[in-house]
Design a protein around this motif. Structure first.
Motif, PDB file in Angstrom:
ATOM      1  N   PHE A 261      -6.519   6.294  27.034  1.00  0.00           N
ATOM      2  CA  PHE A 261      -5.692   6.450  25.908  1.00  0.00           C
ATOM      3  C   PHE A 261      -5.163   7.054  26.147  1.00  0.00           C
ATOM      4  N   GLN A 262      -5.256   8.031  27.491  1.00  0.00           N
ATOM      5  CA  GLN A 262      -3.993   8.920  27.783  1.00  0.00           C
ATOM      6  C   GLN A 262      -2.594   9.248  27.497  1.00  0.00           C
ATOM      7  N   ARG A 263      -1.769   8.610  27.483  1.00  0.00           N
ATOM      8  CA  ARG A 263      -0.973   8.612  27.268  1.00  0.00           C
ATOM      9  C   ARG A 263      -0.710   7.905  26.279  1.00  0.00           C
ATOM     10  N   VAL A 264      -1.224   7.705  25.399  1.00  0.00           N
ATOM     11  CA  VAL A 264      -0.781   6.908  23.893  1.00  0.00           C
ATOM     12  C   VAL A 264      -1.087   7.912  22.527  1.00  0.00           C
ATOM     13  N   SER A 265       0.324   7.807  21.731  1.00  0.00           N
ATOM     14  CA  SER A 265       0.444   9.179  20.700  1.00  0.00           C
ATOM     15  C   SER A 265      -0.917   9.027  19.340  1.00  0.00           C
ATOM     16  N   GLU A 266      -1.169   9.672  18.883  1.00  0.00           N
ATOM     17  CA  GLU A 266      -1.918   9.832  17.918  1.00  0.00           C
ATOM     18  C   GLU A 266      -1.575   8.863  16.681  1.00  0.00           C
ATOM     19  N   GLU A 267      -0.527   8.608  16.708  1.00  0.00           N
ATOM     20  CA  GLU A 267      -0.224   7.502  15.226  1.00  0.00           C
ATOM     21  C   GLU A 267      -0.829   5.963  15.910  1.00  0.00           C
ATOM     22  N   GLU A 268      -0.684   5.471  17.416  1.00  0.00           N
ATOM     23  CA  GLU A 268      -1.478   4.444  17.358  1.00  0.00           C
ATOM     24  C   GLU A 268      -2.844   4.963  18.035  1.00  0.00           C
ATOM     25  N   ASN A 269      -3.684   5.914  18.212  1.00  0.00           N
ATOM     26  CA  ASN A 269      -4.547   5.774  18.474  1.00  0.00           C
ATOM     27  C   ASN A 269      -5.433   7.363  17.902  1.00  0.00           C
ATOM     28  N   PRO A 270      -5.580   7.707  16.771  1.00  0.00           N
ATOM     29  CA  PRO A 270      -6.065   9.061  16.042  1.00  0.00           C
ATOM     30  C   PRO A 270      -7.244   9.564  16.970  1.00  0.00           C
ATOM     31  N   LYS A 271      -7.812   8.939  17.194  1.00  0.00           N
ATOM     32  CA  LYS A 271      -9.501   9.611  18.253  1.00  0.00           C
ATOM     33  C   LYS A 271      -8.954   9.659  19.650  1.00  0.00           C
ATOM     34  N   HIS A 272      -8.465   8.959  20.290  1.00  0.00           N
ATOM     35  CA  HIS A 272      -8.455   8.841  21.586  1.00  0.00           C
ATOM     36  C   HIS A 272      -6.624   8.884  22.195  1.00  0.00           C
ATOM     37  N   ASN A 273      -6.779   9.328  22.501  1.00  0.00           N
ATOM     38  CA  ASN A 273      -4.812   9.963  22.806  1.00  0.00           C
ATOM     39  C   ASN A 273      -4.422  10.640  23.616  1.00  0.00           C
ATOM     40  N   ILE A 274      -3.428  11.205  24.316  1.00  0.00           N
ATOM     41  CA  ILE A 274      -2.896  11.719  24.946  1.00  0.00           C
ATOM     42  C   ILE A 274      -3.407  13.560  24.465  1.00  0.00           C
ATOM     43  N   ASN A 275      -3.480  13.892  22.892  1.00  0.00           N
ATOM     44  CA  ASN A 275      -4.361  15.377  23.088  1.00  0.00           C
ATOM     45  C   ASN A 275      -5.533  15.509  23.100  1.00  0.00           C
ATOM     46  N   SER A 276      -6.370  13.997  22.731  1.00  0.00           N
ATOM     47  CA  SER A 276      -7.738  14.003  22.937  1.00  0.00           C
ATOM     48  C   SER A 276      -7.898  14.317  24.466  1.00  0.00           C
ATOM     49  N   TYR A 277      -6.653  13.984  25.661  1.00  0.00           N
ATOM     50  CA  TYR A 277      -7.315  13.965  25.735  1.00  0.00           C
ATOM     51  C   TYR A 277      -6.711  14.829  27.659  1.00  0.00           C
ATOM     52  N   LYS A 278      -5.953  15.736  26.748  1.00  0.00           N
ATOM     53  CA  LYS A 278      -5.477  17.314  27.250  1.00  0.00           C
ATOM     54  C   LYS A 278      -6.710  18.343  27.185  1.00  0.00           C
ATOM     55  N   ARG A 279      -6.847  17.858  25.780  1.00  0.00           N
ATOM     56  CA  ARG A 279      -8.517  19.200  25.143  1.00  0.00           C
ATOM     57  C   ARG A 279      -9.849  18.560  26.305  1.00  0.00           C
ATOM     58  N   LEU A 280      -9.950  17.162  26.982  1.00  0.00           N
ATOM     59  CA  LEU A 280     -11.202  16.962  27.701  1.00  0.00           C
ATOM     60  C   LEU A 280     -10.505  17.988  29.458  1.00  0.00           C
ATOM     61  N   VAL A 281      -9.335  17.161  29.941  1.00  0.00           N
ATOM     62  CA  VAL A 281      -9.504  18.113  31.233  1.00  0.00           C
ATOM     63  C   VAL A 281      -8.838  19.593  30.654  1.00  0.00           C
ATOM     64  N   ARG A 282      -8.686  20.109  29.562  1.00  0.00           N
ATOM     65  CA  ARG A 282      -8.167  21.046  30.237  1.00  0.00           C
ATOM     66  C   ARG A 282      -9.285  22.319  29.510  1.00  0.00           C
ATOM     67  N   SER A 283     -10.651  21.232  29.351  1.00  0.00           N
ATOM     68  CA  SER A 283     -11.752  21.926  29.013  1.00  0.00           C
ATOM     69  C   SER A 283     -12.754  23.696  30.006  1.00  0.00           C
ATOM     70  N   PRO A 284     -12.769  24.406  29.993  1.00  0.00           N
ATOM     71  CA  PRO A 284     -13.612  25.291  30.571  1.00  0.00           C
ATOM     72  C   PRO A 284     -14.578  24.368  31.643  1.00  0.00           C
ATOM     73  N   LYS A 285     -15.786  24.017  30.940  1.00  0.00           N
ATOM     74  CA  LYS A 285     -16.617  23.094  31.768  1.00  0.00           C
ATOM     75  C   LYS A 285     -16.021  21.850  31.831  1.00  0.00           C
ATOM     76  N   PHE A 286     -15.814  21.251  31.776  1.00  0.00           N
ATOM     77  CA  PHE A 286     -14.940  19.818  32.774  1.00  0.00           C
ATOM     78  C   PHE A 286     -13.783  20.391  33.556  1.00  0.00           C
ATOM     79  N   THR A 287     -12.995  21.203  34.114  1.00  0.00           N
ATOM     80  CA  THR A 287     -12.691  22.202  34.817  1.00  0.00           C
ATOM     81  C   THR A 287     -13.365  22.430  35.977  1.00  0.00           C
ATOM     82  N   GLN A 288     -14.221  23.582  35.271  1.00  0.00           N
ATOM     83  CA  GLN A 288     -15.466  23.536  35.988  1.00  0.00           C
ATOM     84  C   GLN A 288     -15.921  22.756  37.030  1.00  0.00           C
TER      85      GLN A 288
END
Length: 297
Positions: A261-288
């Motif tokens: 759901f990386q291209r979905v807005s928070e209004e469409e999916n409050p739990k999994h959306n573009i922001n949750s995707y960004k938090r995942l891929v930008r987290s230091p642990k994930f990046t490492q």
């Protein structure tokens, strides 16, 4: 002289005393009601029937001569003759018949409703006890999601096999309107989840959408990879597969849902959306981990 008496109670609950005097030798006949003389006849030495009214009632008095020269007398009401009172009786009888039929129909409907209600309550009670593990033995197997394209709104159902027989159960969900479960992924035809059913009656069952089969977890992985690859065509399949595996190891199926759901807005999916995707891929642990495992491929 032969004498006979009858007491007739009319439809108004009034008493009428009917009497007969008949000379067996002379044949002279007198019929009276209360103090009124109804019939006088002479030389009645054979069988005969007399008709007369008492108030509104059409009456018949019969004299029958037997083979041994005796006489039998009878007093009857003629309820078949076409009289105002008999017409009223027939109308009232039809009314009572319809009332009786209506009562019987109502009674049968009540019995049927109570039977259905009891059956439903009993099954609901068993389902409730089954769902909460209150003494009903259950067994688990895998159920597969099915979407009926012919039904209104494309209803979602699931089916499974128990004791060598296939069972199907409907859900309250419709295609494209399914809820997002704890694992974050939507329902799609062919998805597989654990279902628990009562051993004695598999129609009592409950599917657990938060317990996908091993095959289903692999399907979720493939969907996340395909979606990530579609949004990032510059990346190759191996890299996207590596990213999906890291997301799964870090967050389970929820990590795959973030990719899906990386291209979905928070209004469409409050739990999994573009922001949750960004938090995942930008987290230091994930990046490492991506740098260590994916770029090295």
């Amino acid at each position: 002289m032969n004498r006979f008496n009858w007491t007739y109670i009319d439809h108004k609950n009034e008493r009428h005393h009917v009497g007969l005097m008949h000379g067996a030798q002379s044949g002279n006949l007198l019929v009276y009601c209360n103090t009124d003389i109804l019939i006088i006849d002479f030389q009645v030495l054979h069988s005969h029937t007399y008709s007369f009214f008492i108030e509104e009632e059409f009456c018949e008095l019969s004299i029958e001569k037997t083979a041994d020269e005796q006489y039998l007398y009878s007093f009857d009401l003629n309820t078949e003759a076409d009289t105002p009172l008999n017409r009223y009786r027939k109308k009232l009888s039809k009314k009572h018949l319809w009332q009786s039929l209506a009562f019987l129909a109502g009674f049968l409907i009540l019995v049927f409703s109570l039977t259905i209600s009891f059956t439903y309550w009993n099954k609901y009670n068993n389902q409730h006890q089954f769902a909460y593990g209150n003494g009903i033995q259950g067994r688990e197997t895998i159920a597969q999601i099915s979407i009926d394209p012919e039904s209104e709104g494309k209803l979602v159902s699931y089916y499974f096999v128990a004791n060598g027989k296939s069972y199907r159960a409907n859900t309250k969900f419709k295609e494209n309107a399914t809820p997002f479960f704890k694992h974050g992924m939507p329902l799609i035809a062919g998805d597989e989840f654990v279902v628990k059913y009562a051993i004695d009656d598999p129609t009592i069952n409950e599917i657990d959408y938060n317990r996908p089969s091993r095959k289903q977890i692999s399907t979720y992985r493939n969907r996340a990879i395909e979606r990530h690859l579609a949004f990032h065509p510059e990346l190759d399949l191996d890299y996207c597969s590596c990213v999906a595996d890291i997301a799964f190891k870090m967050k389970g199926i929820n990590g795959l849902a973030d990719l899906y759901f990386q291209r979905v807005s928070e209004e469409e999916n409050p739990k999994h959306n573009i922001n949750s995707y960004k938090r995942l891929v930008r987290s230091p642990k994930f990046t490492q981990r991506v740098e260590e495992k994916c770029w090295a491929q």
